[in-house]
Design an enzyme around this catalytic site. Structure first.
Site, PDB file in Angstrom:
ATOM      1  N   LYS A 142      40.137  44.702  48.348  1.00 14.43           N
ATOM      2  CA  LYS A 142      38.835  44.163  46.773  1.00 14.43           C
ATOM      3  C   LYS A 142      37.652  43.214  47.757  1.00 14.43           C
ATOM      4  O   LYS A 142      37.092  43.594  47.427  1.00 14.43           O
ATOM      5  CB  LYS A 142      39.236  43.175  45.928  1.00 14.43           C
ATOM      6  N   LYS A 200      46.878  54.537  41.140  1.00 13.32           N
ATOM      7  CA  LYS A 200      47.573  53.707  40.266  1.00 13.32           C
ATOM      8  C   LYS A 200      46.556  53.766  38.823  1.00 13.32           C
ATOM      9  O   LYS A 200      45.332  53.408  39.066  1.00 13.32           O
ATOM     10  CB  LYS A 200      47.460  51.803  40.759  1.00 13.32           C
ATOM     11  N   LYS A 255      41.693  50.290  35.448  1.00 10.80           N
ATOM     12  CA  LYS A 255      40.802  49.430  34.425  1.00 10.80           C
ATOM     13  C   LYS A 255      39.521  50.597  35.278  1.00 10.80           C
ATOM     14  O   LYS A 255      38.424  50.145  34.574  1.00 10.80           O
ATOM     15  CB  LYS A 255      40.583  48.611  33.812  1.00 10.80           C
TER      16      LYS A 255
HETATM   17  P1  AMP Z   1      45.443  43.605  35.684  1.00 19.15           P
HETATM   18  O1  AMP Z   1      44.874  44.080  35.102  1.00 19.15           O
HETATM   19  O2  AMP Z   1      45.652  43.359  37.569  1.00 19.15           O
HETATM   20  O3  AMP Z   1      45.453  41.595  35.593  1.00 19.15           O
HETATM   21  O4  AMP Z   1      47.508  44.108  35.914  1.00 19.15           O
HETATM   22  C1  AMP Z   1      47.912  42.903  34.600  1.00 19.15           C
HETATM   23  C2  AMP Z   1      49.154  43.064  34.845  1.00 19.15           C
HETATM   24  O5  AMP Z   1      49.504  44.759  34.410  1.00 19.15           O
HETATM   25  C3  AMP Z   1      50.105  43.149  36.552  1.00 19.15           C
HETATM   26  O6  AMP Z   1      51.308  42.990  36.069  1.00 19.15           O
HETATM   27  C4  AMP Z   1      50.345  44.393  36.595  1.00 19.15           C
HETATM   28  O7  AMP Z   1      51.209  44.385  37.730  1.00 19.15           O
HETATM   29  C5  AMP Z   1      50.346  44.910  35.313  1.00 19.15           C
HETATM   30  N1  AMP Z   1      49.736  46.591  35.920  1.00 19.15           N
HETATM   31  C6  AMP Z   1      48.333  46.943  35.751  1.00 19.15           C
HETATM   32  N2  AMP Z   1      48.207  47.907  35.965  1.00 19.15           N
HETATM   33  C7  AMP Z   1      49.910  48.451  36.332  1.00 19.15           C
HETATM   34  C8  AMP Z   1      50.217  50.305  35.809  1.00 19.15           C
HETATM   35  N3  AMP Z   1      48.804  51.104  36.216  1.00 19.15           N
HETATM   36  N4  AMP Z   1      51.553  50.774  36.567  1.00 19.15           N
HETATM   37  C9  AMP Z   1      51.371  49.034  36.118  1.00 19.15           C
HETATM   38  N5  AMP Z   1      52.069  47.455  35.922  1.00 19.15           N
HETATM   39  C10 AMP Z   1      50.178  47.789  35.654  1.00 19.15           C
END
Ligand code: AMP
Ligand code: TRP
Length: 343
Positions: free
Chosen positions: A123, A206, A209
């Protein structure tokens, strides 16, 4: 929670997890996090789920957008099956104990630990001098989120593994420095077929968003047509699906679509391949898109309904914050005593 998961024996099992309200929820968030959070309510453990707005502002957030996205995330949690009578659902910034414990942890954690975090490196990129101090300290706040409740288990996607190791390091160092087993050594719970949902355009990245291409992800707010179109266009290889999991080696796009199917249908990858092995993608993709629409459309319509009731959401979150504080306040008080700031 699986049989194999161990917890620190002196601590009552308690589940905590958080998601950033940084805009847009993807199928990765749903399968890797929210769906599993909802399942964990059924195991008789106390469950706390949080919107980590203080983490979100480690990078710039437009204030109005942050307010809207926080409500949308709350709606996503509720629509995915988080039941506010069984779980404590709240906003991080409403429980000041997170920030207070984070400061103590800033003084326990070492600069070198933070510098090794891959999320920091990704980041901050080449422009570290200009990144916020909050982005650097992000993992210490995350450790505080978890440990201010003495949480023993944290369900997350694969990408959060390193942060949870750091949480364990902070707990271990605190316990060692102050000579008592005060904080539990938290267990990550990274389980299921969808711990890492990949981009639909590139099986080595991955699903996120923040990917500039909307075609790379399924958003939880996508309608049936958008879901079907994205799956139809998803990158694949020319071969038919294999009948066994080892046939997915070196086929990242095929593996991803099979994993998504397995997670959405609640089956194992082996079961899915027994059903679809030998089929070409032209047959499998419509099956997957019907399943995805079937599972996601009730969630997106419930999210839309809740978004029209912001007062209902705000009332749930205030109640959650109050209940969270009842657990956090005595743990923070005891921390201050141990450190020598009170008592
Ligand atoms: P974040 O949106 O980065 O705050 O992620 C929130 C949760 O979603 C965390 O537990 C991440 O590990 C999970 N997560 C986000 N993107 C993925 C993905 N592509 N596959 C699996 N888990 C995800
Ligand atoms: N860092 C997590 C993410 O980006 C969000 C998060 C903050 C979190 N605090 C947490 C996850 C505590 C689990 C537990 O996904």
């Amino acid at each position: 929670m699986s049989e194999g998961v161990q917890s620190s024996p002196a601590f009552t099992p308690r589940v905590f997890s958080g998601i950033q309200p940084s805009g847009g929820l993807t199928l990765g968030n749903y399968l890797g996090a929210m769906k599993r959070f909802a399942e964990m309510q059924n195991h008789g453990f106390e469950t706390l789920y949080c919107m980590v707005d203080m983490h979100a502002i480690t990078v710039w957030q437009d204030p109005d957008a942050l307010r809207r996205q926080t409500r949308e995330l709350a709606a996503g949690y509720l629509a995915s099956g988080i039941d506010p009578s069984r779980s404590i659902l709240f906003k991080q910034s409403q429980v000041a104990e997170h920030a207070q414990l984070a400061w103590v942890f800033n003084c326990v954690a070492r600069m070198g630990w933070m510098k090794r975090m891959t999320q920091w490196k990704d980041k901050a990129g080449k422009n570290q001098e200009n990144a916020s101090l909050g982005l650097f300290a992000y993992p210490a706040l995350m450790a505080a989120d978890i440990l201010v409740y003495h949480a023993t288990h944290v369900p997350v996607g694969e990408d959060q593994k390193q942060h949870l190791e750091l949480t364990r390091d902070i707990a271990t160092k605190f316990n060692h420095d102050f000579g008592q087993e005060f904080f539990p050594i938290t267990e990550p719970v990274i389980e299921g077929a969808a711990t890492r949902v990949m981009s639909l355009r590139d099986g080595s990245k991955k699903m996120s968003k923040s990917d500039p291409s909307d075609a790379s992800r399924i958003n939880m707010t996508d309608n049936a047509d958008a879901i079907a179109q994205k799956i139809r266009k998803a990158k694949t290889d020319p071969d038919a699906l294999p009948s066994e999991a080892k046939g997915l080696d070196d086929r990242p796009e095929a593996r991803n679509l099979v994993n998504i199917y397995a997670a959405l249908s609640g089956q194992s990858v082996d079961d899915v391949l027994r059903e679809v092995g030998g089929k070409p993608f032209s047959e499998f993709k419509p099956m997957l898109s019907d399943l995805a629409v079937d599972k996601l459309s009730p969630i997106s319509s419930e999210m839309a309904r809740l978004m029209r009731q912001p007062d209902e959401i705000d009332a749930i979150l205030s109640d959650g914050a109050e209940r969270a504080r009842l657990i956090a306040a005595p743990i923070l008080k005891r921390t201050y005593e141990i450190v020598g700031m009170t008592g």
